[in-house]
Design a protein around this motif. Structure first.
Motif, mmCIF file in Angstrom:
data_model
loop_
_atom_site.group_PDB
_atom_site.id
_atom_site.type_symbol
_atom_site.label_atom_id
_atom_site.label_comp_id
_atom_site.label_asym_id
_atom_site.label_seq_id
_atom_site.Cartn_x
_atom_site.Cartn_y
_atom_site.Cartn_z
ATOM 1 N N PHE A 2 63.048 22.805 53.066
ATOM 2 C CA PHE A 2 64.479 23.017 53.215
ATOM 3 C C PHE A 2 65.290 21.722 53.094
ATOM 4 N N THR A 3 64.649 20.691 52.571
ATOM 5 C CA THR A 3 65.366 19.436 52.349
ATOM 6 C C THR A 3 65.823 19.358 50.902
ATOM 7 N N LYS A 4 66.836 18.566 50.639
ATOM 8 C CA LYS A 4 67.356 18.404 49.290
ATOM 9 C C LYS A 4 66.307 17.727 48.412
ATOM 10 N N TYR A 5 66.408 18.010 47.116
ATOM 11 C CA TYR A 5 65.437 17.484 46.165
ATOM 12 C C TYR A 5 66.143 17.178 44.853
ATOM 13 N N THR A 6 65.867 16.017 44.288
ATOM 14 C CA THR A 6 66.469 15.662 43.005
ATOM 15 C C THR A 6 65.521 16.054 41.884
ATOM 16 N N LEU A 7 66.046 16.838 40.960
ATOM 17 C CA LEU A 7 65.289 17.299 39.804
ATOM 18 C C LEU A 7 66.073 16.902 38.568
ATOM 19 N N ALA A 8 65.425 16.202 37.667
ATOM 20 C CA ALA A 8 66.110 15.698 36.463
ATOM 21 C C ALA A 8 67.304 14.868 36.902
ATOM 22 N N ASN A 9 68.498 15.304 36.545
ATOM 23 C CA ASN A 9 69.687 14.524 36.918
ATOM 24 C C ASN A 9 70.604 15.287 37.867
ATOM 25 N N PHE A 10 70.060 16.235 38.604
ATOM 26 C CA PHE A 10 70.870 16.977 39.566
ATOM 27 C C PHE A 10 70.092 17.222 40.845
ATOM 28 N N GLU A 11 70.829 17.515 41.890
ATOM 29 C CA GLU A 11 70.224 17.695 43.204
ATOM 30 C C GLU A 11 70.151 19.169 43.565
ATOM 31 N N LEU A 12 68.980 19.583 44.054
ATOM 32 C CA LEU A 12 68.794 20.948 44.538
ATOM 33 C C LEU A 12 69.089 20.985 46.030
ATOM 34 N N GLU A 13 69.682 22.088 46.456
ATOM 35 C CA GLU A 13 69.997 22.268 47.875
ATOM 36 C C GLU A 13 68.725 22.254 48.726
ATOM 37 N N ASN A 14 67.633 22.766 48.169
ATOM 38 C CA ASN A 14 66.343 22.789 48.849
ATOM 39 C C ASN A 14 65.243 22.895 47.799
ATOM 40 N N ARG A 15 64.000 22.941 48.251
ATOM 41 C CA ARG A 15 62.861 22.958 47.327
ATOM 42 C C ARG A 15 62.409 24.368 46.954
ATOM 43 N N SER A 16 63.149 25.363 47.353
ATOM 44 C CA SER A 16 62.809 26.748 47.051
ATOM 45 C C SER A 16 63.219 27.087 45.614
ATOM 46 N N VAL A 17 62.257 27.584 44.841
ATOM 47 C CA VAL A 17 62.505 27.920 43.438
ATOM 48 C C VAL A 17 62.124 29.368 43.192
ATOM 49 N N ARG A 18 63.031 30.092 42.577
ATOM 50 C CA ARG A 18 62.720 31.466 42.162
ATOM 51 C C ARG A 18 62.255 31.360 40.713
ATOM 52 N N SER A 19 60.979 31.586 40.500
ATOM 53 C CA SER A 19 60.404 31.456 39.169
ATOM 54 C C SER A 19 60.809 32.619 38.273
ATOM 55 N N ALA A 20 60.720 32.403 36.996
ATOM 56 C CA ALA A 20 61.082 33.438 36.021
ATOM 57 C C ALA A 20 60.139 34.622 36.116
ATOM 58 N N THR A 21 60.720 35.807 36.141
ATOM 59 C CA THR A 21 59.967 37.052 36.171
ATOM 60 C C THR A 21 60.686 38.067 35.297
ATOM 61 N N ALA A 22 59.980 38.704 34.391
ATOM 62 C CA ALA A 22 60.601 39.729 33.546
ATOM 63 C C ALA A 22 60.964 40.933 34.419
ATOM 64 N N THR A 23 62.239 41.286 34.433
ATOM 65 C CA THR A 23 62.691 42.367 35.305
ATOM 66 C C THR A 23 62.886 43.694 34.582
ATOM 67 N N GLY A 24 62.931 43.676 33.259
ATOM 68 C CA GLY A 24 63.136 44.923 32.512
ATOM 69 C C GLY A 24 64.497 45.530 32.760
ATOM 70 N N THR A 25 65.506 44.683 32.920
ATOM 71 C CA THR A 25 66.850 45.167 33.247
ATOM 72 C C THR A 25 67.862 44.853 32.160
ATOM 73 N N CYS A 26 67.388 44.803 30.918
ATOM 74 C CA CYS A 26 68.283 44.560 29.782
ATOM 75 C C CYS A 26 68.063 45.636 28.729
ATOM 76 N N ASP A 27 69.049 45.856 27.903
ATOM 77 C CA ASP A 27 68.939 46.850 26.843
ATOM 78 C C ASP A 27 67.848 46.417 25.860
ATOM 79 N N ILE A 28 66.938 47.305 25.550
ATOM 80 C CA ILE A 28 65.806 46.949 24.700
ATOM 81 C C ILE A 28 66.229 46.610 23.274
ATOM 82 N N ALA A 29 67.289 47.227 22.795
ATOM 83 C CA ALA A 29 67.708 47.012 21.405
ATOM 84 C C ALA A 29 68.556 45.761 21.221
ATOM 85 N N THR A 30 69.271 45.350 22.279
ATOM 86 C CA THR A 30 70.231 44.255 22.126
ATOM 87 C C THR A 30 69.946 43.035 22.993
ATOM 88 N N GLY A 31 69.187 43.208 24.076
ATOM 89 C CA GLY A 31 68.965 42.112 25.015
ATOM 90 C C GLY A 31 70.122 41.903 25.972
#
Length: 193
Positions: A2-31
């Protein structure tokens, strides 16, 4: 955690990261995202992760995974990404948001999908160009950084694998050329990669 963290050239509020997950919530034909896409990401931002890596977005239709995947393949898509980013930042002004760019290659749903072994050099150069254009769109949509999807036997991961990539030219697996070229092109958009 829960402490701040510098990543690249910006600061994160904390070290918690929500990783990419395919949710299937977009139109299949258009994205184009459906309402449940926006609702999900707004809800995720309310949980105050330091970083949200949005699900893999196809950079052009030949790289579409063939399911209800998010797209960032045209300038028209900028508005949908911006809407999602604005909703997340309204829910949590400190959240950082990453756009994950992807090309499914031979695992895609397109009739003219690209295979690393049979693609012409001009087709691979076009892949690089499409990643760069998508990165520019991501910047215009307000993302903080970009992640290049290079896993799950998609095009870029196959390009660096001796098991999948049997080429003996400049795109052979050992040289990582396609992945390096994509990385350099995406960096030109001006976001941390």
């Amino acid at each position: 955690m829960f402490t701040k963290y510098t990543l690249a050239n910006f600061e994160l509020e904390n070290r918690s990261v929500r990783s990419a997950t395919a949710t299937g919530t977009c139109d299949i034909a258009t994205g184009i995202p459906e309402q449940k896409f926006y609702d999900l990401y707004e809800s995720l931002a309310k949980g105050h992760p330091g970083l949200i890596i949005q699900e893999h977005a196809f950079v052009f239709f030949r790289g579409h995974a063939g399911h209800k995947q998010l797209g960032i393949h045209s300038d028209d898509m900028i508005q949908y990404h911006k809407k999602a980013n604005d909703l997340m930042r309204a829910a949590n002004s400190k959240v950082k948001i990453c756009c994950q760019l992807a090309h499914a290659g031979p695992n895609g749903g397109a009739a003219d999908k690209i295979d690393v072994n049979t693609a012409k050099s001009c087709e691979l150069k076009e892949v690089v160009s499409q990643f760069q254009k998508a990165a520019v769109r991501a910047k215009k949509a307000g993302y903080d950084c970009i992640q290049i999807h290079s896993a799950h036997t998609y095009l870029l991961s196959q390009s660096i694998s001796n098991y999948y990539n049997k080429r003996q030219d400049k795109y052979k697996a050992a040289d990582f050329k396609l992945l390096k070229d994509v990385f350099k092109a995406v960096k030109k958009a001006g976001l941390p990669v």
